[in-house]
Write a protein that holds these residues in place. Structure first.
Motif, PDB file in Angstrom:
ATOM      1  N   ARG A  26       0.537  -1.031  -0.027  1.00 16.98           N
ATOM      2  CA  ARG A  26      -0.139  -0.110  -0.268  1.00 16.98           C
ATOM      3  C   ARG A  26       0.751   1.165   0.222  1.00 16.98           C
ATOM      4  NH1 ARG A  26      -5.161   1.127   1.548  1.00 16.98           N
ATOM      5  NH2 ARG A  26      -5.979   3.101   1.752  1.00 16.98           N
ATOM      6  N   PRO A  27       0.828   1.797  -0.659  1.00 17.87           N
ATOM      7  CA  PRO A  27       1.490   3.602  -0.737  1.00 17.87           C
ATOM      8  C   PRO A  27       1.065   4.420   0.166  1.00 17.87           C
ATOM      9  CG  PRO A  27      -0.064   3.951  -2.459  1.00 17.87           C
ATOM     10  CD  PRO A  27      -0.470   1.782  -2.383  1.00 17.87           C
ATOM     11  N   PRO A  28       1.979   5.655   0.543  1.00 16.64           N
ATOM     12  CA  PRO A  28       1.835   5.878   1.830  1.00 16.64           C
ATOM     13  C   PRO A  28       0.780   7.077   1.319  1.00 16.64           C
ATOM     14  CG  PRO A  28       4.233   6.198   0.897  1.00 16.64           C
ATOM     15  CD  PRO A  28       3.738   5.190  -0.301  1.00 16.64           C
ATOM     16  N   ASP A  29      -0.323   6.891   2.872  1.00 16.06           N
ATOM     17  CA  ASP A  29      -0.912   8.015   1.943  1.00 16.06           C
ATOM     18  C   ASP A  29      -1.066   9.288   2.363  1.00 16.06           C
ATOM     19  OD1 ASP A  29      -3.025   6.309   3.187  1.00 16.06           O
ATOM     20  OD2 ASP A  29      -3.275   5.977   5.241  1.00 16.06           O
ATOM     21  N   ALA A  30       0.414  10.440   2.583  1.00 14.56           N
ATOM     22  CA  ALA A  30       0.774  11.137   2.086  1.00 14.56           C
ATOM     23  C   ALA A  30       1.108  11.916   0.241  1.00 14.56           C
ATOM     24  CB  ALA A  30       2.306  11.155   2.436  1.00 14.56           C
ATOM     25  N   TRP A  31       1.169  10.371   0.306  1.00  8.04           N
ATOM     26  CA  TRP A  31       1.002  10.762  -1.746  1.00  8.04           C
ATOM     27  C   TRP A  31      -0.706  10.986  -2.765  1.00  8.04           C
ATOM     28  CZ3 TRP A  31       3.590   5.864  -3.983  1.00  8.04           C
ATOM     29  CH2 TRP A  31       5.421   5.907  -3.875  1.00  8.04           C
ATOM     30  N   ARG A  32      -1.501  10.554  -1.536  1.00  7.39           N
ATOM     31  CA  ARG A  32      -2.828  10.841  -1.414  1.00  7.39           C
ATOM     32  C   ARG A  32      -3.847  12.351  -1.317  1.00  7.39           C
ATOM     33  NH1 ARG A  32      -7.883   7.516   1.377  1.00  7.39           N
ATOM     34  NH2 ARG A  32      -9.640   7.574  -0.050  1.00  7.39           N
ATOM     35  N   ARG A  33      -2.585  13.211  -2.701  1.00  4.30           N
ATOM     36  CA  ARG A  33      -3.585  14.120  -3.081  1.00  4.30           C
ATOM     37  C   ARG A  33      -4.289  14.821  -4.404  1.00  4.30           C
ATOM     38  NH1 ARG A  33       0.394  17.260   0.547  1.00  4.30           N
ATOM     39  NH2 ARG A  33       1.869  16.608   1.385  1.00  4.30           N
ATOM     40  N   GLY A  34      -4.356  15.651  -4.464  1.00  6.76           N
ATOM     41  CA  GLY A  34      -5.344  16.426  -6.034  1.00  6.76           C
ATOM     42  C   GLY A  34      -6.487  15.442  -5.924  1.00  6.76           C
ATOM     43  N   PRO A  35      -6.252  14.296  -7.300  1.00  6.28           N
ATOM     44  CA  PRO A  35      -7.416  14.093  -7.577  1.00  6.28           C
ATOM     45  C   PRO A  35      -7.358  12.462  -6.883  1.00  6.28           C
ATOM     46  CG  PRO A  35      -5.634  14.124  -9.142  1.00  6.28           C
ATOM     47  CD  PRO A  35      -5.470  15.138  -8.541  1.00  6.28           C
ATOM     48  N   PHE A  36      -6.555  12.155  -5.572  1.00  8.42           N
ATOM     49  CA  PHE A  36      -6.498  11.295  -4.942  1.00  8.42           C
ATOM     50  C   PHE A  36      -7.219  11.625  -3.942  1.00  8.42           C
ATOM     51  CE2 PHE A  36      -3.163  10.127  -8.071  1.00  8.42           C
ATOM     52  CZ  PHE A  36      -3.370   8.686  -8.446  1.00  8.42           C
ATOM     53  N   ARG A  37      -7.445  12.311  -3.040  1.00 13.34           N
ATOM     54  CA  ARG A  37      -7.796  12.818  -2.469  1.00 13.34           C
ATOM     55  C   ARG A  37      -9.432  12.033  -1.713  1.00 13.34           C
ATOM     56  NH1 ARG A  37      -8.699  17.626  -4.392  1.00 13.34           N
ATOM     57  NH2 ARG A  37     -10.771  18.599  -4.433  1.00 13.34           N
ATOM     58  N   ALA A  38      -9.644  11.969  -0.982  1.00 14.01           N
ATOM     59  CA  ALA A  38     -10.956  11.626  -0.837  1.00 14.01           C
ATOM     60  C   ALA A  38     -11.838  12.578  -0.455  1.00 14.01           C
ATOM     61  CB  ALA A  38     -11.371  10.955   1.008  1.00 14.01           C
ATOM     62  N   GLY A  39     -13.003  12.020  -1.841  1.00 12.85           N
ATOM     63  CA  GLY A  39     -14.151  13.132  -1.493  1.00 12.85           C
ATOM     64  C   GLY A  39     -13.236  14.611  -3.254  1.00 12.85           C
ATOM     65  N   ALA A  40     -12.578  14.125  -4.394  1.00 12.67           N
ATOM     66  CA  ALA A  40     -12.196  14.925  -5.005  1.00 12.67           C
ATOM     67  C   ALA A  40     -13.426  14.634  -6.066  1.00 12.67           C
ATOM     68  CB  ALA A  40     -10.520  14.326  -5.482  1.00 12.67           C
ATOM     69  N   PHE A  41     -14.060  13.383  -5.995  1.00 16.79           N
ATOM     70  CA  PHE A  41     -14.616  13.784  -7.228  1.00 16.79           C
ATOM     71  C   PHE A  41     -16.623  13.470  -6.506  1.00 16.79           C
ATOM     72  CE2 PHE A  41     -11.443  11.920  -8.976  1.00 16.79           C
ATOM     73  CZ  PHE A  41     -10.797  12.876  -9.654  1.00 16.79           C
ATOM     74  N   ARG A  42     -17.032  14.311  -6.742  1.00 20.42           N
ATOM     75  CA  ARG A  42     -18.635  14.085  -5.336  1.00 20.42           C
ATOM     76  C   ARG A  42     -20.004  14.411  -6.679  1.00 20.42           C
ATOM     77  NH1 ARG A  42     -15.894  18.480  -3.816  1.00 20.42           N
ATOM     78  NH2 ARG A  42     -16.890  20.323  -5.177  1.00 20.42           N
ATOM     79  N   SER A  43     -20.245  14.349  -7.753  1.00 20.86           N
ATOM     80  CA  SER A  43     -20.909  14.581  -9.358  1.00 20.86           C
ATOM     81  C   SER A  43     -21.847  13.063  -8.999  1.00 20.86           C
ATOM     82  CB  SER A  43     -20.299  14.868 -10.572  1.00 20.86           C
ATOM     83  OG  SER A  43     -21.907  14.404 -11.133  1.00 20.86           O
ATOM     84  N   GLY A  44     -23.256  12.880  -8.582  1.00 23.71           N
ATOM     85  CA  GLY A  44     -23.935  11.875  -8.231  1.00 23.71           C
ATOM     86  C   GLY A  44     -23.775  11.473 -10.040  1.00 23.71           C
ATOM     87  N   LEU A  45     -24.069  12.165 -10.707  1.00 23.52           N
ATOM     88  CA  LEU A  45     -23.585  11.387 -12.440  1.00 23.52           C
ATOM     89  C   LEU A  45     -23.000  10.500 -12.284  1.00 23.52           C
ATOM     90  CD1 LEU A  45     -24.536  14.417 -14.326  1.00 23.52           C
ATOM     91  CD2 LEU A  45     -26.036  12.718 -13.191  1.00 23.52           C
ATOM     92  N   ARG A  46     -21.760  10.395 -11.563  1.00 20.76           N
ATOM     93  CA  ARG A  46     -20.784   9.721 -12.010  1.00 20.76           C
ATOM     94  C   ARG A  46     -21.205   7.675 -11.492  1.00 20.76           C
ATOM     95  NH1 ARG A  46     -17.735  14.084 -11.328  1.00 20.76           N
ATOM     96  NH2 ARG A  46     -16.661  15.006 -13.413  1.00 20.76           N
ATOM     97  N   THR A  47     -22.425   7.305 -11.355  1.00 25.65           N
ATOM     98  CA  THR A  47     -22.504   5.732 -11.429  1.00 25.65           C
ATOM     99  C   THR A  47     -22.013   4.808 -12.362  1.00 25.65           C
ATOM    100  OG1 THR A  47     -24.610   5.713 -12.018  1.00 25.65           O
ATOM    101  CG2 THR A  47     -24.553   7.052  -9.919  1.00 25.65           C
ATOM    102  N   GLU A  48     -21.861   3.737 -10.953  1.00 20.31           N
ATOM    103  CA  GLU A  48     -21.847   2.231 -12.179  1.00 20.31           C
ATOM    104  C   GLU A  48     -22.829   2.676 -13.577  1.00 20.31           C
ATOM    105  OE1 GLU A  48     -20.891  -1.365  -9.833  1.00 20.31           O
ATOM    106  OE2 GLU A  48     -19.524  -0.346  -8.889  1.00 20.31           O
ATOM    107  N   ARG A  49     -24.315   2.401 -13.343  1.00 23.79           N
ATOM    108  CA  ARG A  49     -25.118   2.570 -14.334  1.00 23.79           C
ATOM    109  C   ARG A  49     -24.807   3.392 -15.161  1.00 23.79           C
ATOM    110  NH1 ARG A  49     -30.430   0.234 -14.151  1.00 23.79           N
ATOM    111  NH2 ARG A  49     -31.718   1.049 -15.915  1.00 23.79           N
ATOM    112  N   VAL A  50     -24.434   4.431 -14.767  1.00 30.26           N
ATOM    113  CA  VAL A  50     -24.310   5.614 -15.947  1.00 30.26           C
ATOM    114  C   VAL A  50     -23.250   4.855 -16.692  1.00 30.26           C
ATOM    115  CG1 VAL A  50     -23.866   7.546 -16.670  1.00 30.26           C
ATOM    116  CG2 VAL A  50     -25.511   7.296 -15.036  1.00 30.26           C
ATOM    117  N   ALA A  51     -22.437   4.788 -16.379  1.00 28.90           N
ATOM    118  CA  ALA A  51     -21.332   4.314 -17.193  1.00 28.90           C
ATOM    119  C   ALA A  51     -20.790   3.364 -17.673  1.00 28.90           C
ATOM    120  CB  ALA A  51     -19.634   4.255 -16.191  1.00 28.90           C
TER     121      ALA A  51
END
Length: 404
Positions: free
Chosen positions: A19-44
């Motif tokens: 597992r990579p260090p959590d310090a690398w979890r920046r930018g788009p890797f951070r938790a909650g970076a993408f919040r759109s409700g349209l990005r679902t498995e069904r739509v994909a």
């Protein structure tokens, strides 16, 4: 032994990766970076299904076109129906263009998955993600290079389009099959699962765009792209297709021209009074001037020019049947026939007529189109016109024919 090998392979594929260090979890890797409700498995899943159908049709029709132009020993292509290639290549270009909005929408929905944490859980997950990256890169390359090709804009490519497009298509299909194998169960669940109740739109939802709105927008974009370009194949819609690279009724003698006599460097040779068409065969050789050709029994046929870029146009062609010329010099009816142009070089300086085309009554060495003598850009003094062949194989400025 086989069972033991399978067990070891399964264990290897599911072995957890560090597992990579959590310090690398920046930018788009951070938790909650993408919040759109349209990005679902069904739509994909639904976008992936539509894109898969379009991509599959584009791939199969592209294989047909490549097989006609570079036929392997087992390949066979008929001369009838005369407009079959017009249809298959029209579908190829139309579905390729439809892939543009579909691919953009699909990438928008799924690109957060490129930044999941950790980037890979185990070896199997890593292989699947690598296949996705290959699929994305090859799909973008195919769509972008295809659009440049139909626009005849080769300068930005820096490579030979046909070879690159063909082999990258196989890479894309291979990556797609790996991706389908990894995701098929998830797609089935997503498609069968009832859609969740609408959630409150987030700031990324394009001011409240719903799932139905997203699908309608993508569908409308596909429809607009199709109608705005398909007129180059369906002539009645040509005036409704302002984005089509070609208008089938605009060009020299009412037909588009891809390669002019000047660019082919044949102007002087084509206008030379000493021009002779050479017909080779077991029984001897004919040398015919253009006047000799015009003195032979003439035939007029209605055939389309169907180009690999997707445009096609009907015309009335007048000339001498190729099979009549071949019979004059005793060429075997089962022989392939080579057609050579006055051009001194180029990939399509020659083409080969398989027996179904060489012996078809509609296959002519034409010296007139729509009642007018061919001009230089359309192949004067004579050109090949045969049913159900790509335009690049309808050799212009013909100098010689004979057994291949």
């Amino acid at each position: 032994m086989l069972r033991g090998t399978r067990t070891r392979l399964t264990a290897l594929l599911h072995r957890p990766l560090p597992r990579p260090p959590d310090a690398w979890r920046r930018g788009p890797f951070r938790a909650g970076a993408f919040r759109s409700g349209l990005r679902t498995e069904r739509v994909a899943a639904w976008l992936g299904l539509w894109l898969g159908v379009a991509f599959g049709l584009c791939f199969l029709t592209g294989l047909i076109s490549h097989g006609i132009q570079h036929p392997p020993a087992w390949f066979w292509w008929p001369s009838r129906p005369v407009g079959l290639y017009r249809v298959t290549q029209g579908v190829h270009v139309a579905t390729g263009l439809a892939c543009v909005p579909l691919l953009l929408a699909k990438l928008w929905v799924v690109y957060p998955k490129l930044f999941v944490w950790p980037p890979a859980r185990d070896v199997r997950h890593a292989v699947s993600r690598i296949a996705v990256l290959v699929l994305i890169a090859s799909a973008i390359f195919q769509v972008a290079s295809g659009v440049l090709n139909i626009a005849l804009w080769y300068a930005p490519m820096g490579f030979f389009f046909t070879v690159a497009h063909f082999w990258t298509a196989w890479i894309a299909i291979g990556a797609l099959l790996v991706h389908i194998g990894a995701e098929i169960e998830g797609v089935r669940r997503a498609v069968r699962r009832p859609p969740p109740a609408p959630a409150a739109p987030s700031s990324e939802d394009s001011h409240g765009l719903t799932r139905r709105g997203l699908f309608a927008t993508v569908g409308a974009a596909v429809g607009v792209v199709t109608v705005a370009t398909v007129g180059q194949t369906l002539t009645p819609l040509s005036r409704l297709s302002p984005l089509a690279p070609r208008r089938p009724d605009i060009g020299s003698q009412g037909l588009p021209v891809n390669k002019s006599a000047a660019s082919a460097g044949v102007g002087e040779a084509a206008r030379d009074p000493a021009y002779r068409l050479v017909v080779d065969g077991p029984d001897g050789q004919l040398e015919l001037s253009i006047d000799d050709l015009r003195s032979m029994p003439a035939h007029t046929v209605e055939l389309p020019i169907a180009c690999v870029e997707g445009w096609s146009a009907e015309a009335d062609w007048t000339g001498v049947r190729v099979r009549d010329l071949l019979d004059e010099v005793g060429v075997d009816p089962d022989s392939d026939v080579r057609i050579e142009s006055l051009q001194r070089g180029g990939l399509f300086r020659t083409s080969v007529l398989a027996p179904p085309h060489a012996r078809d009554a509609l296959t002519l060495l034409a010296y007139a189109v729509n009642g007018e003598t061919l001009n230089l850009d359309h192949g004067f003094p004579c050109r090949l016109i045969a049913p159900n062949r790509p335009g690049v194989l309808q050799t212009k400025w013909v100098a010689r024919i004979g057994p291949a």
